[in-house]
Design a protein around this motif. Sequence first.
Motif, mmCIF file in Angstrom:
data_model
loop_
_atom_site.group_PDB
_atom_site.id
_atom_site.type_symbol
_atom_site.label_atom_id
_atom_site.label_comp_id
_atom_site.label_asym_id
_atom_site.label_seq_id
_atom_site.Cartn_x
_atom_site.Cartn_y
_atom_site.Cartn_z
ATOM 1 N N LEU A 131 27.144 -52.260 13.787
ATOM 2 C CA LEU A 131 26.776 -52.641 15.151
ATOM 3 C C LEU A 131 25.287 -52.433 15.386
ATOM 4 C CD1 LEU A 131 27.516 -53.224 18.220
ATOM 5 C CD2 LEU A 131 27.787 -50.746 18.413
ATOM 6 N N ILE A 132 24.783 -51.243 15.061
ATOM 7 C CA ILE A 132 23.374 -50.923 15.336
ATOM 8 C C ILE A 132 22.446 -51.746 14.447
ATOM 9 C CG2 ILE A 132 21.681 -49.078 15.370
ATOM 10 C CD1 ILE A 132 23.833 -48.998 17.579
ATOM 11 N N ALA A 133 22.827 -51.964 13.196
ATOM 12 C CA ALA A 133 21.987 -52.788 12.321
ATOM 13 C C ALA A 133 21.891 -54.220 12.852
ATOM 14 C CB ALA A 133 22.543 -52.783 10.899
ATOM 15 N N GLY A 134 23.008 -54.769 13.322
ATOM 16 C CA GLY A 134 22.974 -56.115 13.896
ATOM 17 C C GLY A 134 22.150 -56.172 15.164
ATOM 18 N N VAL A 270 11.970 -51.156 14.380
ATOM 19 C CA VAL A 270 13.205 -51.879 14.092
ATOM 20 C C VAL A 270 13.534 -51.804 12.607
ATOM 21 C CG1 VAL A 270 14.250 -54.168 14.044
ATOM 22 C CG2 VAL A 270 13.016 -53.427 16.073
ATOM 23 N N ALA A 271 12.514 -51.967 11.744
ATOM 24 C CA ALA A 271 12.751 -51.896 10.298
ATOM 25 C C ALA A 271 13.247 -50.515 9.901
ATOM 26 C CB ALA A 271 11.466 -52.236 9.548
ATOM 27 N N GLU A 272 12.700 -49.471 10.508
ATOM 28 C CA GLU A 272 13.139 -48.111 10.181
ATOM 29 C C GLU A 272 14.558 -47.859 10.672
ATOM 30 O OE1 GLU A 272 8.927 -45.638 10.189
ATOM 31 O OE2 GLU A 272 9.896 -46.106 12.106
ATOM 32 N N VAL A 273 14.946 -48.459 11.787
ATOM 33 C CA VAL A 273 16.320 -48.311 12.268
ATOM 34 C C VAL A 273 17.301 -48.889 11.250
ATOM 35 C CG1 VAL A 273 17.973 -49.123 13.997
ATOM 36 C CG2 VAL A 273 15.758 -48.229 14.716
ATOM 37 N N ILE A 274 16.992 -50.064 10.715
ATOM 38 C CA ILE A 274 17.873 -50.676 9.721
ATOM 39 C C ILE A 274 17.914 -49.818 8.452
ATOM 40 C CG2 ILE A 274 18.181 -52.694 8.236
ATOM 41 C CD1 ILE A 274 17.107 -54.410 10.469
ATOM 42 N N ALA A 275 16.766 -49.256 8.051
ATOM 43 C CA ALA A 275 16.749 -48.377 6.879
ATOM 44 C C ALA A 275 17.594 -47.125 7.113
ATOM 45 C CB ALA A 275 15.308 -47.991 6.540
#
Length: 633
Positions: A131-134, A270-275
């Motif tokens: 969910l959070i990655a999307g 945003v990139a760090e959240v996905i990582a």
Amino acid sequence: MSGQQPHRGSASQVFQPLAGDDPATIAGYRLAAKLGAGGMGKVYLSYTPGGRPVAIKVIRPEFGEDPEFRRRFAQEVQSAQRVQGLFTAPVIDADTNGAQPWLATAYVPGPSLADAVVAHGALPVEAVLLLIAGMAEALHVIHGAGIVHRDLKPSNVLLAADGPRVIDFGIAYAADATSLTGSGVTIGTPSFMAPEQAAGRRVTPATDIFALGQVAAYAATGSPAFGEGTSHGVLYRIVHEEPDLTGVPERLMDLVSRCLAKDAEARPSVAEVIALCQTANAETVLRRPEDWLPSPVAADITVRAAAPAPAQTPPPPTAAPAVAPPVAYSPTTPAAPSTPPPGFGPPVTPPPGQTPHAPHTPYPVQHQAAPTQPAQAAQPYQPVPPSQAHASGPYPGAYPAQAAQTHPGHLSPQGPAATPPPAKRRGGRVAAIAIAVALVVGVAGGGTAYFLQKDDAKSSQGSESPKGGSTPKGDSTPKQAGSSPSEEEGGTDTGTDPAASAKPDPEPIEYPGINLTSGYNLTLGDDGLKPQDGDGGGDQLVYYSTGGHLDAAGTDGTLVRLDPGQVGSLAVCRAETRFTDSIYVNKLSKGRQVCITTGSGHVALLTYQGQSPEDSPSTYMTVDVTVWRNAAG
């Protein structure tokens, strides 16, 4: 930007009938049902001329009367038309100059995150990470279009079968400048605001990251991180106190705590959240299975997919309309208004003394497809600065999930590998069927005694000892119809109680952290369960990296993939009947469980823990296995 916030419950609750004060059409769109209402306006279900369902949000008249709102609303619609992300509901039509502004987005069949949590409770960790990655991917394209959402909350996140959809981006900015904000209308939801937003300071993309952390905590626990109550009390806690993260799973703690930093500069990008999501998932790439949501939530999607047809169909045109040449899509230039097609709305007659306003044509423009890009090797996720964002089409940044996947067992952009599972050995069963057919033919021909004697003679010769004696392996004498087992064995029926002879369930034997290499198997009947080379018959589970699947080898072996959040046990595995003999690994996420039943009666529960790293010299999958031997009943 979107306005779709359907109610939870049955189809009759999701699709509400139009009331007396609801319009029958909006700029040529016939309205079929009401989806909901909020502080900004009402949301209706309609259809394009081609039959696609759309959600139309009609702005409240009070906002439409404010000139500054209209100016900002038109600006946000233009920006929103550049947002073409996989996890957003695209804006397909709008009218910012009419008597009552409105906008139309693609209809997303799925409950909001708020409705799903209220109805079914918190989501599993794996579902929260997906969910959070999307949502982070959605924020990437929203921020790339120069928009800050400002009102990211559970009711503005829809849960679709293929991932989340972020909606209503940009409307808060348009409403923030109106005079209504000083007369009791609150822009933004207090429980999900950022400290700088609550204090009236400058809002940046980092504001949405703070809200993203709050959404993650809510999805994982079912409660807001800063509690509930009066808006003043909640806003005070957001600005001055630390969040209550009691109940947040350990795997999500780093992600949530970093997003909820009071200092905007300390929050991740945003990139760090996905990582962070990838690290918490213990995978190099997040893979979204087709059933990423728990079964009760997925059932709500089915209810919303059954959209009702329009109450009445448009009358046939009296004359063939003139066909205009297609207009190239220009997201920064509003489509030129034109007369709606016959049957899609009444002609607009302006009041006396008012300048006529050209009626709006529903779905007037054609979107150009994004050019096909060749597959590229996986590369780090790089957000695109707003200044470099494309004016149309997808943004140039590449996500890890979009890069070509060459690692065995992973999905490629074109889908799973086409290699089918190997055929299973069925020799024993075929032989048994052939013998049974031969027996039936023999009986029908009247030569039963001769056939059986000949067969018995062959058996005796095959088992004859060197001394001339013979020991038959089984009694070949045909049993009489209607005889009981006790009569056949020369005994009497003792009337034994079946309950008295029932055996207790066997104790589970656990084998954690097994690295099952491609081409190797686990023989579940072995005392020391460890990978073995080859794919022989028997009670075996084999992993094939070519094609990326698990196979239940041996006769009558079955597999059942449990639903997300479903906890496996011996009772669960015995009750499941959704049998298959192969399961693709790309349909499994960390923690997903599989029930295994062998032909000889062993039951096992496999818990998938991950795949081998891409730089590993061998290809393997890590699993935890629990075995109940001779427990199939």
